[in-house]
Design a protein around this motif. Structure first.
Motif, mmCIF file in Angstrom:
data_model
loop_
_atom_site.group_PDB
_atom_site.id
_atom_site.type_symbol
_atom_site.label_atom_id
_atom_site.label_comp_id
_atom_site.label_asym_id
_atom_site.label_seq_id
_atom_site.Cartn_x
_atom_site.Cartn_y
_atom_site.Cartn_z
ATOM 1 N N GLU A 77 17.670 41.474 89.232
ATOM 2 C CA GLU A 77 19.004 41.712 88.638
ATOM 3 C C GLU A 77 20.129 41.562 89.660
ATOM 4 O O GLU A 77 21.300 41.466 89.281
ATOM 5 C CB GLU A 77 19.075 43.084 87.954
ATOM 6 N N LEU A 242 33.805 38.085 86.720
ATOM 7 C CA LEU A 242 32.945 38.998 85.957
ATOM 8 C C LEU A 242 31.581 39.142 86.619
ATOM 9 O O LEU A 242 31.007 40.240 86.641
ATOM 10 C CB LEU A 242 32.793 38.482 84.523
ATOM 11 N N LEU A 245 31.989 41.479 89.577
ATOM 12 C CA LEU A 245 32.124 42.868 89.117
ATOM 13 C C LEU A 245 30.795 43.400 88.585
ATOM 14 O O LEU A 245 30.453 44.572 88.790
ATOM 15 C CB LEU A 245 33.209 42.948 88.034
ATOM 16 N N TYR A 246 30.038 42.537 87.904
ATOM 17 C CA TYR A 246 28.724 42.957 87.398
ATOM 18 C C TYR A 246 27.808 43.327 88.562
ATOM 19 O O TYR A 246 27.119 44.348 88.542
ATOM 20 C CB TYR A 246 28.101 41.835 86.562
ATOM 21 N N ALA A 248 28.706 44.293 91.559
ATOM 22 C CA ALA A 248 29.177 45.556 92.150
ATOM 23 C C ALA A 248 28.768 46.734 91.289
ATOM 24 O O ALA A 248 28.357 47.787 91.802
ATOM 25 C CB ALA A 248 30.698 45.504 92.315
ATOM 26 N N ALA A 249 28.847 46.554 89.960
ATOM 27 C CA ALA A 249 28.483 47.655 89.060
ATOM 28 C C ALA A 249 26.988 47.962 89.177
ATOM 29 O O ALA A 249 26.579 49.137 89.182
ATOM 30 C CB ALA A 249 28.844 47.281 87.625
ATOM 31 N N ARG A 250 26.159 46.912 89.283
ATOM 32 C CA ARG A 250 24.714 47.143 89.398
ATOM 33 C C ARG A 250 24.385 47.844 90.718
ATOM 34 O O ARG A 250 23.570 48.765 90.757
ATOM 35 C CB ARG A 250 23.942 45.818 89.335
ATOM 36 N N GLY A 252 26.431 49.697 92.488
ATOM 37 C CA GLY A 252 26.972 51.067 92.389
ATOM 38 C C GLY A 252 26.061 51.952 91.562
ATOM 39 O O GLY A 252 25.795 53.120 91.912
ATOM 40 N N ALA A 253 25.531 51.399 90.461
ATOM 41 C CA ALA A 253 24.636 52.192 89.601
ATOM 42 C C ALA A 253 23.334 52.512 90.321
ATOM 43 O O ALA A 253 22.820 53.637 90.245
ATOM 44 C CB ALA A 253 24.366 51.405 88.319
ATOM 45 N N LYS A 254 22.804 51.533 91.033
ATOM 46 C CA LYS A 254 21.570 51.763 91.778
ATOM 47 C C LYS A 254 21.772 52.863 92.823
ATOM 48 O O LYS A 254 20.915 53.737 93.010
ATOM 49 C CB LYS A 254 21.127 50.472 92.477
ATOM 50 N N ALA A 256 24.035 55.212 92.726
ATOM 51 C CA ALA A 256 24.258 56.509 92.075
ATOM 52 C C ALA A 256 22.944 57.125 91.624
ATOM 53 O O ALA A 256 22.703 58.333 91.807
ATOM 54 C CB ALA A 256 25.202 56.310 90.881
ATOM 55 N N SER A 271 28.112 54.515 96.912
ATOM 56 C CA SER A 271 28.429 54.118 95.530
ATOM 57 C C SER A 271 29.933 54.120 95.298
ATOM 58 O O SER A 271 30.500 53.220 94.673
ATOM 59 C CB SER A 271 27.734 55.084 94.574
ATOM 60 N N LEU A 275 32.358 50.965 94.235
ATOM 61 C CA LEU A 275 33.145 50.942 92.998
ATOM 62 C C LEU A 275 34.646 50.830 93.288
ATOM 63 O O LEU A 275 35.385 50.234 92.510
ATOM 64 C CB LEU A 275 32.868 52.203 92.171
ATOM 65 N N ALA A 278 35.313 47.024 95.111
ATOM 66 C CA ALA A 278 35.171 45.783 94.333
ATOM 67 C C ALA A 278 36.495 45.346 93.672
ATOM 68 O O ALA A 278 36.883 44.185 93.801
ATOM 69 C CB ALA A 278 34.056 45.938 93.307
ATOM 70 N N PRO A 279 37.212 46.244 92.961
ATOM 71 C CA PRO A 279 38.485 45.791 92.365
ATOM 72 C C PRO A 279 39.497 45.319 93.418
ATOM 73 O O PRO A 279 40.204 44.333 93.205
ATOM 74 C CB PRO A 279 39.004 47.046 91.646
ATOM 75 N N GLU B 30 20.128 52.949 85.230
ATOM 76 C CA GLU B 30 20.956 52.048 86.055
ATOM 77 C C GLU B 30 21.783 51.125 85.181
ATOM 78 O O GLU B 30 22.974 50.907 85.428
ATOM 79 C CB GLU B 30 20.052 51.217 86.977
ATOM 80 N N LEU B 33 24.559 53.097 83.517
ATOM 81 C CA LEU B 33 25.614 53.420 84.502
ATOM 82 C C LEU B 33 26.391 52.160 84.893
ATOM 83 O O LEU B 33 27.618 52.189 85.020
ATOM 84 C CB LEU B 33 24.969 54.012 85.755
ATOM 85 N N ALA B 34 25.654 51.050 85.065
ATOM 86 C CA ALA B 34 26.317 49.796 85.466
ATOM 87 C C ALA B 34 27.320 49.369 84.417
ATOM 88 O O ALA B 34 28.413 48.893 84.748
ATOM 89 C CB ALA B 34 25.275 48.707 85.688
ATOM 90 N N PHE B 37 30.301 51.520 84.839
ATOM 91 C CA PHE B 37 31.042 51.133 86.055
ATOM 92 C C PHE B 37 31.797 49.820 85.848
ATOM 93 O O PHE B 37 32.944 49.674 86.266
ATOM 94 C CB PHE B 37 30.083 50.975 87.241
ATOM 95 N N LEU B 38 31.139 48.866 85.199
ATOM 96 C CA LEU B 38 31.779 47.568 84.956
ATOM 97 C C LEU B 38 33.026 47.757 84.093
ATOM 98 O O LEU B 38 34.102 47.199 84.400
ATOM 99 C CB LEU B 38 30.793 46.624 84.275
ATOM 100 N N MET B 41 35.708 49.375 86.243
ATOM 101 C CA MET B 41 36.347 48.481 87.218
ATOM 102 C C MET B 41 37.268 47.479 86.532
ATOM 103 O O MET B 41 38.351 47.161 87.030
ATOM 104 C CB MET B 41 35.271 47.751 88.034
ATOM 105 N N CYS B 45 41.222 47.124 87.235
ATOM 106 C CA CYS B 45 41.906 45.856 87.554
ATOM 107 C C CYS B 45 43.042 45.614 86.574
ATOM 108 O O CYS B 45 44.151 45.232 86.964
ATOM 109 C CB CYS B 45 40.911 44.696 87.493
#
Lengths: 658, 68
Positions: A77, A242, A245-246, A248-250, A252-254, A256, A271, A275, A278-279, B30, B33-34, B37-38, B41, B45
């Protein structure tokens, strides 16, 4: 104790070697991520290779044996978005982001995957974070120093703000935000753990703010310069944004989830950084390679879920971040190859990429910022010669040589040396020869002008004397007028041109170096007006004007700044040749100006110089250069000579020509 | 008899006793949460761009041209 069997010792040696490589790889990734605040000062070659990329590639190289022995320890992922991003960056489609070279895309992807594979210790990331936090005041400090002219800048924003370390104000603001944010997060982490000395991390953040405020208040840097352009959210770049950002979100989630599993505050911190960062990275786009490596270093502990590997923290982690510091300090002290401030190399690269306009803009920015930088004018001369404009080349070469001779020390590059001057003269001579063979005649006077500017007066005079005198000088034109016009044409002093030069040679020089027109003075004024010469040379933003009546200058000589370029008045000033194209249409004087008193006569030059010929005095009206008048063409000279032609010539009409 | 309640997703971690989590459950957490988070974010933005440019952001996202 028993000796280990041979196979075991070999295995142990291999394990030790793998561990060593692992440490080296992690140290390289730490060093690469720590280059973020130093921006383009980390550049190693003019081709775009920087220390961050080199360290990231070195880290990947050290990681490869481990990957080959085992496998890439990065979950799918996190791999597929990186691969897709690399494909978007490499395949030339409308989705390909501008400003990121294919090489950089490869380094970013490899750096991310290598760092994610090799880094399993959150401490490694913390060291990189601390390095960035300590250097938080650096980007605004470099910008302020350039504004105060302490350092030579490397780039300019569209509004003219000088920059050093970052190619645009947006990325400078992004690097400052990330570094100051890192400092704040480190301080918050320490304070939450009741470590009160961690409040010291706030000092770099406060210093950044303290430098930024006077930068905006007193040094003329507009806040609009540092607001994000939002280019990442344009439709063409939205897929890549996108994906980032995806990713970064993955991560960050991992982190967390790992923090929850391991009850590790370090991972909560990581984490949070992911988060928040990334922005900022998406909107302000600072240092893509260090950020990709830093993201990989964040992903490492997320993948291992916070478990420390067998690899303990290395001393190299603390040593390698010193490398970017040393390189940047060396760069600031000495101009080394690959310096981002080397505008000569950058202009050459732009010209080779068929982007001569951008090269010219860069050189003009340098000259506007530092007029005594003769090398920029010299490069402009070469650029003009490359564009087959020998007159423009002569102008810039003369300007550069004048600056060299002024005695002022150069700011960044040395003045052109004798060998370079000779090489340029050879090139102008070749250009003049080509033009002469083609019958256009351009370049010869440019060569004379450069020869005069280079102090080779005897060669220049020999050149003038050797010009083909295929037409004798009209007797009605006084030699003083001719001399003044040649002096103006060559941009030299009166004393430089000897009296011994015959009028025919001067006449040949005028005919070679300018668009010369002889027109009759109107019949009504033929007894009043002497020979009138109107000469104009349009430069950038101003017109070099000379108006002579007899042998005296009418109050017009000098440079006139032209703010607007109106269209040529239509219908009044008749074209000499109606078949000629719109841009090349030569205009001549034709009588009273529209709206003027009927008894007034005006001599009108194509550049917009109007001279009133009412007896007994001659009045000058300031020029307004018309839209149809192109800069960098040979100077236009109009000579109004009384009683030289038949009174029935078209220009000698009593009313305006229609 | 002691009744042991069924573990909730958020209670699956019990340090000292249950340091490893079911991989499927962890992946689900995960992913969930992702997604949050997405969304967060993207919202951050959008909020920043709105702060700087106001209604001009709509023009940007509609592809009508560059930023105002």
């Amino acid at each position: 104790m028993t000796d280990l069997p041979g196979g075991d010792s070999e295995q142990a040696a291999r394990a030790r070697r793998a561990e060593k490589l692992h440490r080296l790889a992690t140290a390289c990734f730490v060093g690469s991520a720590a280059t973020l605040p130093w921006g383009t000062l980390q550049q190693l070659t003019s081709g775009g290779l920087d220390l961050a990329s080199l360290l990231a590639l070195a880290g990947c190289a050290f990681t490869l044996p481990g990957i080959r022995a085992d496998r890439l320890r990065v979950p799918f992922e996190l791999v597929w978005p990186v691969v897709l991003l690399a494909v978007i960056g490499l395949v030339p489609t409308p989705l390909q982001p501008a400003g990121i070279s294919p090489g950089m895309v490869v380094v970013m992807a490899a750096g991310f995957l290598g760092a994610a594979h090799a880094t399993r210790h959150a401490g490694a990331f913390r060291v990189a974070l601390a390095c960035c936090a300590l250097c938080a005041p650096l980007p605004p400090l470099l910008t302020a120093a350039v504004q105060l002219r302490v350092f030579f800048p490397e780039a300019w924003s569209p509004s003219g703000m000088a920059l050093l370390g970052f190619p645009d104000p947006e990325s400078m603001a992004g690097a400052t935000l990330i570094c100051a944010g890192s400092a704040c997060i480190l301080a918050a982490r320490g304070l939450l753990l009741r470590n009160w000395t961690a409040a010291g991390w706030l000092i770099p953040a406060f210093l950044s703010a303290a430098i930024l405020v006077p930068l905006y208040l007193f040094l003329g840097v507009g806040s609009a310069e540092v607001t994000p352009s939002g280019a990442a959210f344009t439709p063409a770049r939205l897929p890549a944004t996108l994906l980032v950002l995806y990713l970064a979100a993955r991560i960050g989630a991992k982190l967390a989830v790992a923090a929850r599993v391991r009850r590790d505050p370090e991972l909560v911190l990581a984490s949070l950084i992911c988060l928040l960062g990334a922005p900022v990275a998406i909107l302000w786009t600072p240092g893509p390679v260090p950020l990709a490596v830093a993201a990989g270093m964040l992903a490492g502990p997320a993948i291992s879920r916070g478990r420390d590997t067998a690899c303990p923290p290395s001393r190299l982690w603390r040593v390698l971040p010193g490398l970017p510091v040393a390189l940047a300090l060396l760069r600031l002290a000495v101009p080394l190859p690959g310096d981002p401030r080397d505008y000569v190399v950058r202009a050459d690269i732009l010209v080779r990429q068929q982007r001569a306009d951008e090269a010219e803009t860069l050189l003009r920015r340098v000259l506007a910022w530092c007029p005594e930088e003769s090398r920029a004018a010299w490069q402009m001369a070469w650029l003009r010669l490359y564009q087959d404009e020998p007159d423009g080349a002569a102008y810039w070469a003369a300007r550069s040589l004048r600056q060299s001779g002024s005695g002022l020390p150069p700011r960044f590059f040395p003045h052109p040396g004798p060998e370079e001057v000779q090489a340029f003269l050879n090139a102008v001579r070749d250009s003049a020869a080509v033009h002469t063979m083609e019958g256009t005649g351009g370049g010869t006077m440019a060569l004379a002008r450069v020869l005069f500017a280079a102090g080779r007066h005897s060669q220049a005079l020999a050149l003038l004397d050797a010009l083909t005198r295929d037409e004798p000088c009209p007797e009605a034109i006084p030699s003083d007028t001719l001399r003044s016009l040649v002096v103006w044409l060559l941009d030299i002093s009166e004393e430089t041109l000897p009296e011994s030069l015959p009028p025919d040679a001067l006449w040949a020089a005028l005919r070679t170096g300018s668009s010369l027109q002889i027109l009759p003075v109107p019949r009504e004024l033929s007894g009043v007006s002497k020979v009138l010469a109107l000469a104009a040379r349009v430069e950038e933003g101003w017109t070099d004007v000379l108006v002579l009546s007899g042998n005296a200058s009418v109050g017009a000589s000098g440079r006139w700044f032209v703010e607007c370029r109106p269209a040529m008045p239509s219908g009044v000033f008749a074209p000499e040749d109606a078949d000629s194209s719109q841009d090349e249409r030569p205009y001549r004087w034709a009588g009273p100006l529209p709206g003027g008193s009927p008894g007034s006569w005006w001599a009108y030059h194509a550049a917009g110089i109007a001279v009133r010929l009412d007896a007994p005095k001659i009045e000058f009206r300031q020029p307004d250069v018309h839209c149809t008048y192109r800069p960098q063409r040979p100077p236009d000279i109009q000579l109004l000579v009384p009683n030289t032609r038949d009174e029935n010539t078209p220009g000698n009409e009593t009313g305006p020509a229609r | 008899m002691t009744v042991v309640p069924a573990p909730r997703e958020t209670d699956v971690v019990q340090p000292g006793r249950n340091s490893e989590v079911d991989p499927d459950l962890r992946n689900r957490m995960e992913r969930r949460l992702a997604l949050r988070f997405l969304t967060g974010m993207l919202a951050a933005c959008a909020a920043l761009l709105w702060l700087f440019y106001g209604a001009g952001v709509v023009r940007l996202l509609s592809g009508a041209g560059g930023m105002p």
